[in-house]
Design a protein around this motif. Structure first.
Motif, PDB file in Angstrom:
ATOM      1  N   THR A 238     -10.408 -18.944 -81.410  1.00  0.00           N
ATOM      2  CA  THR A 238     -10.435 -18.457 -80.038  1.00  0.00           C
ATOM      3  C   THR A 238     -10.281 -16.938 -79.994  1.00  0.00           C
ATOM      4  O   THR A 238      -9.715 -16.325 -80.908  1.00  0.00           O
ATOM      5  CB  THR A 238      -9.309 -19.089 -79.193  1.00  0.00           C
ATOM      6  OG1 THR A 238      -8.044 -18.621 -79.666  1.00  0.00           O
ATOM      7  CG2 THR A 238      -9.353 -20.609 -79.261  1.00  0.00           C
ATOM      8  N   LEU A 239     -10.752 -16.355 -78.903  1.00  0.00           N
ATOM      9  CA  LEU A 239     -10.601 -14.913 -78.722  1.00  0.00           C
ATOM     10  C   LEU A 239      -9.128 -14.529 -78.674  1.00  0.00           C
ATOM     11  O   LEU A 239      -8.732 -13.471 -79.174  1.00  0.00           O
ATOM     12  CB  LEU A 239     -11.297 -14.480 -77.425  1.00  0.00           C
ATOM     13  CG  LEU A 239     -12.814 -14.674 -77.364  1.00  0.00           C
ATOM     14  CD1 LEU A 239     -13.338 -14.317 -75.977  1.00  0.00           C
ATOM     15  CD2 LEU A 239     -13.513 -13.830 -78.422  1.00  0.00           C
ATOM     16  N   ASN A 240      -8.320 -15.389 -78.087  1.00  0.00           N
ATOM     17  CA  ASN A 240      -6.890 -15.114 -78.015  1.00  0.00           C
ATOM     18  C   ASN A 240      -6.260 -15.095 -79.406  1.00  0.00           C
ATOM     19  O   ASN A 240      -5.434 -14.225 -79.715  1.00  0.00           O
ATOM     20  CB  ASN A 240      -6.207 -16.159 -77.135  1.00  0.00           C
ATOM     21  CG  ASN A 240      -4.694 -16.047 -77.143  1.00  0.00           C
ATOM     22  OD1 ASN A 240      -4.021 -16.811 -77.820  1.00  0.00           O
ATOM     23  ND2 ASN A 240      -4.162 -15.085 -76.404  1.00  0.00           N
ATOM     24  N   THR A 241      -6.644 -16.048 -80.257  1.00  0.00           N
ATOM     25  CA  THR A 241      -6.128 -16.075 -81.627  1.00  0.00           C
ATOM     26  C   THR A 241      -6.507 -14.799 -82.369  1.00  0.00           C
ATOM     27  O   THR A 241      -5.671 -14.183 -83.048  1.00  0.00           O
ATOM     28  CB  THR A 241      -6.682 -17.298 -82.387  1.00  0.00           C
ATOM     29  OG1 THR A 241      -6.233 -18.495 -81.739  1.00  0.00           O
ATOM     30  CG2 THR A 241      -6.224 -17.306 -83.836  1.00  0.00           C
ATOM     31  N   LYS A 242      -7.742 -14.380 -82.223  1.00  0.00           N
ATOM     32  CA  LYS A 242      -8.201 -13.158 -82.894  1.00  0.00           C
ATOM     33  C   LYS A 242      -7.474 -11.927 -82.369  1.00  0.00           C
ATOM     34  O   LYS A 242      -7.139 -11.016 -83.138  1.00  0.00           O
ATOM     35  CB  LYS A 242      -9.714 -13.011 -82.708  1.00  0.00           C
ATOM     36  CG  LYS A 242     -10.520 -14.103 -83.409  1.00  0.00           C
ATOM     37  CD  LYS A 242     -12.008 -14.008 -83.100  1.00  0.00           C
ATOM     38  CE  LYS A 242     -12.781 -15.141 -83.752  1.00  0.00           C
ATOM     39  NZ  LYS A 242     -14.235 -15.089 -83.448  1.00  0.00           N
TER      40      LYS A 242
END
Length: 256
Positions: A238-242
């Protein structure tokens, strides 16, 4: 019973094109905002996901491509949704693992900067599973003694989730009518990112929660395996994880 609130809490439910947090989109969102004084506000929005809704998803929630053809995209309503939930804690049914991470992805794709790190998340499903091990419809019948009509519509599921939490507080003396307690109780892990790919261990250290480096401090992996950071950024996370991984990487580089 009235919820003991320090901040407003928003109960919400998403109907989506599927269950992949990275690639699926919202087609309907309903949220019920409960204020510390007990006042309630609710809103339901149909969303054009800008992609076809798979037949198997439509069979579950009853929303088809033609139903949302003229609806706004998430990007068009994202700022209004962010404003509505600003300063509020969040609650849902399976929300920690699905609804909150997917909502965060939609905000990121829409370019809306919303900081969820200081919010408390109450997952009514986790409380239910720890106590009884069943589904939302069964929980509604068990706790509220009512049948859940229109299950898998965002509005019905949102209202049912709110009612189930209230009934759980009435039933279990060990549950405190306190959002901080309920947030801790309904969390399986202390997540760094919303998808739980990285978590804080018992010492408050960020560690990976998957794969070959599961349980290993993130900073240690970034130092000894330089390619792992790039692999994650270019993979289907996910973009949040990145974004959270990048924060750790920058912190290690700058020492701040």
């Amino acid at each position: 019973m009235k919820l003991n609130l320090k901040n407003p809490i928003v109960f919400f439910d998403l109907e989506t094109t599927g269950t992949n947090i990275n690639s699926d989109r919202i087609v309907e969102i309903c949220y019920l905002k409960v204020h510390p004084n007990g006042n309630e506000e609710s809103k339901t929005l149909r969303i054009n996901p800008e992609m076809p809704i798979p037949a198997e998803s439509s069979a579950i929630h009853g929303i088809f491509d033609e139903d949302i053809a003229d609806c706004p995209t998430f990007k068009e309503v994202a700022k209004n949704i962010a404003k509505d939930i600003e300063g509020s804690d969040l609650a849902g049914f399976n929300s920690n693992r699905f609804d909150i991470p997917l909502l965060a992805e939609e905000f990121l794709r829409a370019g809306v900067d919303i900081d969820l790190s200081k919010r408390k998340f109450v997952d009514v499903q986790v409380i239910f599973h720890k106590m009884e091990q069943r589904t939302l419809s069964a929980a509604y019948k068990f706790y509220c003694d009512k049948n859940l009509e229109d299950a898998h519509s965002a509005e019905a599921d949102t209202r049912a989730t709110y009612e189930v939490l209230m009934a759980q507080l009435d039933r279990y003396d060990e549950l405190k009518n306190d959002i901080a307690f309920l947030s801790d109780y309904s969390s399986y892990n202390n997540n760094v990112d919303l998808a739980g790919r990285m978590i804080f261990d018992e010492n408050g250290v960020e560690v990976f929660n998957f794969g070959k480096y599961k349980g290993v401090p993130v900073s240690e992996v970034l130092q000894k395996d330089a390619g792992y950071f790039g692999w994650m950024l270019n993979s289907d996370f996910t973009l949040n994880t990145k974004a959270e991984l990048t924060k750790i990487k920058l912190r290690e580089l700058t020492g701040k």
